[in-house]
Design an enzyme around this catalytic site. Structure first.
Site, PDB file in Angstrom:
ATOM      1  N   HIS A  17       0.689  -1.256   0.105  1.00 15.29           N
ATOM      2  CA  HIS A  17       0.018   0.052  -0.200  1.00 15.29           C
ATOM      3  C   HIS A  17       0.855   1.248   0.191  1.00 15.29           C
ATOM      4  CE1 HIS A  17      -3.518  -2.182   0.862  1.00 15.29           C
ATOM      5  NE2 HIS A  17      -2.913  -3.081   1.442  1.00 15.29           N
ATOM      6  N   ARG A 172       6.481   2.855 -10.625  1.00 17.79           N
ATOM      7  CA  ARG A 172       7.715   3.730 -10.475  1.00 17.79           C
ATOM      8  C   ARG A 172       8.179   3.971 -11.773  1.00 17.79           C
ATOM      9  NH1 ARG A 172       7.906  -0.356  -6.936  1.00 17.79           N
ATOM     10  NH2 ARG A 172       9.706  -1.152  -7.644  1.00 17.79           N
ATOM     11  N   GLU A 275       3.732  -4.877 -12.394  1.00 10.03           N
ATOM     12  CA  GLU A 275       5.233  -4.611 -12.755  1.00 10.03           C
ATOM     13  C   GLU A 275       5.741  -5.641 -13.519  1.00 10.03           C
ATOM     14  OE1 GLU A 275       6.152  -2.668  -8.280  1.00 10.03           O
ATOM     15  OE2 GLU A 275       6.851  -4.558  -8.997  1.00 10.03           O
TER      16      GLU A 275
END
Length: 364
Positions: A17, A172, A275
């Site tokens: 989270h 990211r 990812e």
């Protein structure tokens, strides 16, 4: 613009989270926003990570939950009731007016969010469960479900913007950069990446590594991502200290690079799904939390991952058999890779963070 983020992390809650909230916070910071994290429980190394990225942090006081109310399946994660937590959070935000409050917490629902909406302008909720009512302007659920577009129809206001599905996954910046130069996968297995999140309480990492001890797997190099809050890490380090095939990466900051170098991943069915998919990395998935079960099975049925099921049902032999089957089926490996990338990139490269970020900015 000022954005507050309410999120917790612990060995039970995990760090997924807070990691996805950090991704959002970094993107907002790059666009000039001030971001403050509010938590009741947060490992010290995560606080350090926030501060190194120029985000503010406030720790809520410890309190006892004496009313015994358990509104939701995960209410015990909060330690106090929603009203107390909302009051404490608003006090921690009382020095400024906040444009957005972001909530990523399974123990928080509409009652908490109503308080935030009174005190602040907008509320964005990040959720995976669709198991409670929300009072928010944006609901973000990055998971893959057959009924993804209708799961929140009765749970959010009519005018709520629904950011649903993997194209809204919070990835990211390193993943976008890695994807630009990643070579096409050939379907052969030379290196395996193992990763079960920051805590791995049931020690699935050990189970997988034991499965990969079979002699016919000696040809594989193995990278293992492990968190500092993993209570089993020292025993794993000791057991495989002399094994040159296995490299441990504690609190890895180069996950995208590790995924790019790997040919197969064995891991949990949480945020790492997106990812891996983004980089087209074929995956054997083991469900380690109930909230991962439905989306992992949906991905399995779509031919995107190989889901072995819930962790207590998965044996070392099952893992070894799955690896052998994929090692002998280059076509299947290639199909997993292509379907993964197609799931994440229906409109082209690097759309996900931009979608989420532009949604927030446009509605401010």
């Amino acid at each position: 613009m000022r954005v507050a983020i309410r999120v917790d992390a612990s060995s039970e809650i995990g760090i997924g989270h807070v990691m996805r909230c950090l991704t959002l916070a970094d993107a907002l910071h790059r666009n000039g926003a001030t971001v403050r994290f509010i938590s009741r429980v947060m490992p010290a190394h995560m606080v350090q990570m926030m501060q190194e990225r120029k985000h503010e942090f406030r720790l809520l006081p410890k309190r006892q939950n004496d009313d015994g109310i358990r509104e939701f399946a995960h209410s015990h994660w909060l330690d106090v009731n929603q009203h107390v937590d909302a009051s404490d959070t608003m006090e921690a935000l009382g020095d400024h007016v906040w444009d957005w409050v972001v909530i990523d917490h399974y123990a928080i629902g509409a009652a908490w969010e109503k308080v935030a909406r009174i005190k602040n302008s907008r509320v964005l909720v990040i959720d995976d469960l669709a198991d409670r009512m929300h009072d928010c302007d944006v609901i973000l659920d990055q998971n893959y479900y057959v009924n993804a577009q209708s799961r929140y129809d009765l749970l959010v206001p009519d005018n709520c913007f629904k950011a649903l599905g993997p194209s809204y996954a919070l990835l990211r910046e390193e993943f976008y950069e890695t994807a630009k130069t990643e070579a096409e996968r050939d379907g052969l297995i030379r290196k395996i990446l193992v990763g079960f999140g920051g805590s791995d309480p049931t020690n699935e990492t050990a189970k997988v590594l034991q499965a990969l001890e079979a002699p016919d797997f000696y040809k594989f190099q193995i990278d293992v991502i492990i968190g500092s809050v993993n209570q089993h890490k020292n025993s794993l380090f000791d057991r495989y200290a002399e094994n040159s095939r296995i490299n441990f990466h504690e609190n890895a900051t180069n996950v995208a690079s590790l995924m790019s170098q790997a040919d197969l991943s064995i891991g949990a069915g949480g945020a790492m799904n997106w990812e891996r998919c983004f980089l087209g990395l074929p995956a054997i998935v083991i469900v380690v939390a109930e909230n991962q079960a439905e989306t992992s099975e949906a991905l399995h049925q779509a031919g995107i991952v190989l889901n072995l099921g819930r962790h207590h049902e998965v044996s070392e032999n099952m893992i070894a058999r799955a690896v052998r089957n994929l090692d002998s089926d280059q076509v299947a490996m290639h199909c997993f890779s292509e379907r993964s990338k197609n799931l994440m990139l229906p409109d082209g490269l690097a759309i996900t963070n931009l979608k989420v970020l532009s949604t927030i900015l446009d509605r401010s």
